[in-house]
Design an enzyme around this catalytic site. Structure first.
Site, PDB file in Angstrom:
ATOM      1  N   GLY A  39       0.838  -1.185   0.000  1.00 25.91           N
ATOM      2  CA  GLY A  39       0.000   0.000   0.000  1.00 25.91           C
ATOM      3  C   GLY A  39       0.874   1.237   0.000  1.00 25.91           C
ATOM      4  O   GLY A  39       1.979   1.244  -0.539  1.00 25.91           O
ATOM      5  N   CYS A  40       0.396   2.312   0.605  1.00 25.51           N
ATOM      6  CA  CYS A  40       1.156   3.563   0.678  1.00 25.51           C
ATOM      7  C   CYS A  40       2.535   3.303   1.273  1.00 25.51           C
ATOM      8  O   CYS A  40       2.665   2.719   2.346  1.00 25.51           O
ATOM      9  CB  CYS A  40       0.402   4.575   1.533  1.00 25.51           C
ATOM     10  SG  CYS A  40       1.303   6.117   1.802  1.00 25.51           S
ATOM     11  N   PHE A  41       3.576   3.746   0.567  1.00 22.76           N
ATOM     12  CA  PHE A  41       4.914   3.388   1.019  1.00 22.76           C
ATOM     13  C   PHE A  41       5.362   4.133   2.271  1.00 22.76           C
ATOM     14  O   PHE A  41       6.330   3.748   2.917  1.00 22.76           O
ATOM     15  CB  PHE A  41       5.972   3.535  -0.080  1.00 22.76           C
ATOM     16  CG  PHE A  41       5.883   4.756  -0.960  1.00 22.76           C
ATOM     17  CD1 PHE A  41       5.497   5.995  -0.474  1.00 22.76           C
ATOM     18  CD2 PHE A  41       6.213   4.656  -2.308  1.00 22.76           C
ATOM     19  CE1 PHE A  41       5.435   7.100  -1.300  1.00 22.76           C
ATOM     20  CE2 PHE A  41       6.165   5.765  -3.150  1.00 22.76           C
ATOM     21  CZ  PHE A  41       5.767   6.993  -2.643  1.00 22.76           C
TER      22      PHE A  41
END
Length: 411
Positions: A22-24
């Site tokens: 997902g969002c890093f």
């Protein structure tokens, strides 16, 4: 930038694996805390555009959603570089499986799109075998726990691009009040991950209950405890948990993706949530106030409104007790400081120590001193210099934003 399976390890004493969680931002933070991990870098991988950056990835995803592009988008990924003498790939992948939800397809929490897909991008056949093996084992654990099938893409690494500098160590440089949440709450079989017990619904107030979903090593969770939770006096019950699952039989409207997340349940169903806390107590209390107060109370509390004289609550209340903030429950005035002013609003000659704050108010062509609750920041009324002894002050307060709590009768 690295293209077409080119090995990205540059240090002979280290190895690396590229993972999509997902969002890093949150993924970078979670994996960087693992002992033996040397570095975690945010990047983009396994898309068609070899020159893509953040704007290009977001732009392409919009075109894909509108059916205007057939290109394959990059996934937001992290390159995890580790010391193989301290930690092996299997242990890293166990942390990968446990620290995000690999069953959501093209999304992770609130972030939706193919760029947020769960992924393991390997460089060797050995890495592929370990990825497939750990996936099989974790799927068995998920199935036993009643979870969905894993959707994680396991594929050869291609087109790896290092993300822009402002994305590196993002949560360190830009703390915004939340930490990445630890996945499904299911432990990888045989791992040493501590599983915290799920809240028991029978021990909660089903009619109205606040639950704070926390995570270990989350500084914002600690701050929320210090600022709000440790001095909780509000009428609405609240409880904190390190387990990311709602009580059995209760319903979350959507997956949790960060901590602390404070969820208000009514009749066992989520009706509102507050994600992210950075020390802005007034913002948190305003969120809760909008759920708990009536429209008239909200108009006074958050829009500096005034009730019509002789229409508010508690005008004739004379019993021994305290007048408290309707959201936080913090004590504001003692009933023995209340007096009849004849103005049509509850009036007091003195507040409790540190209960209120005073602010200059030049609205309506007048110069007045506004009174707010110190605990929640809501508007209460004004203070004037025409009260009785001993203070000669008149705290003119809107009765509709006061709650009265009578003293307990002595047995």
């Amino acid at each position: 930038m690295t293209n077409n399976n080119e090995v990205i390890n540059t240090n002979l004493d280290s190895k690396s694996i590229v993972l999509g969680m997902g969002c890093f931002w949150g993924a970078e933070k979670r994996l960087s805390e693992v002992p033996g991990v040397i570095d975690v870098e945010s990047g983009y991988s396994n898309g068609d555009d070899v020159n893509a950056g953040y704007k290009e990835v977001l732009g392409l995803e919009q075109l894909i959603k509108m059916g205007l592009s057939q290109k394959r988008n990059h996934a937001e990924v992290i390159k995890v570089t580790y010391n193989p003498s301290m930690i092996d790939l299997k242990t890293i992948l166990i942390k990968f499986w446990e620290n995000h939800n690999p069953t959501q397809g093209d999304r992770q929490g609130n972030d939706v799109g193919s760029n947020y897909r769960s992924a393991i991008y390997y460089q060797t056949d050995e890495e592929k075998a370990i990825a497939e093996e750990t996936k099989t084992v974790f799927q068995e654990a998920l199935t036993k726990a009643g979870k969905q099938a894993i959707t994680t893409e396991i594929a050869p690494l291609s087109n790896y691009i290092t993300a822009e500098e402002y994305h590196q160590d993002y949560l360190e440089k830009n703390p915004n009040g939340y930490c990445g949440l630890g996945g499904t709450g299911v432990a990888y079989p045989g791992s040493e991950t501590k599983q915290h017990p799920r809240l028991e619904a029978s021990a909660l107030n089903k009619e109205k209950q606040l639950i704070v979903f926390e995570a270990e090593e989350c500084p914002y969770c600690v701050k929320f405890k210090q600022d709000v939770l440790n001095t909780w006096t509000a009428e609405t019950p609240i409880v904190a948990t390190l387990n990311p699952q709602q009580p059995e039989g209760w319903k979350l409207e959507k997956a949790l993706f960060a901590t602390p997340t404070i969820v208000l349940f009514e009749n066992g169903k989520e009706v509102s949530r507050y994600t992210g806390y950075n020390g802005d107590k007034a913002r948190f209390w305003k969120w809760l106030g909008f759920r708990l107060l009536t429209p008239e109370q909200r108009r006074i509390a958050f829009e500096e409104g005034t009730e019509a004289p002789f229409t508010g609550s508690h005008l004739d209340e004379t019993r021994p007790g305290y007048f408290v903030d309707p959201i936080t429950g913090a004590k504001l005035f003692r009933s023995d400081t209340k007096f009849k002013s004849g103005t049509g609003w509850p009036s007091f000659f003195s507040p409790l120590e540190s209960a209120i704050t005073e602010h200059t108010d030049n609205s309506l062509g007048m110069s007045r001193v506004e009174v707010r609750s110190a605990s929640s920041g809501i508007h209460l009324g004004h203070v004037f210099n025409d009260g009785p002894a001993p203070t000669y002050k008149r705290y003119c307060i809107n009765g509709n934003v006061l709650k009265f709590v009578p003293d307990k009768e002595k047995e």
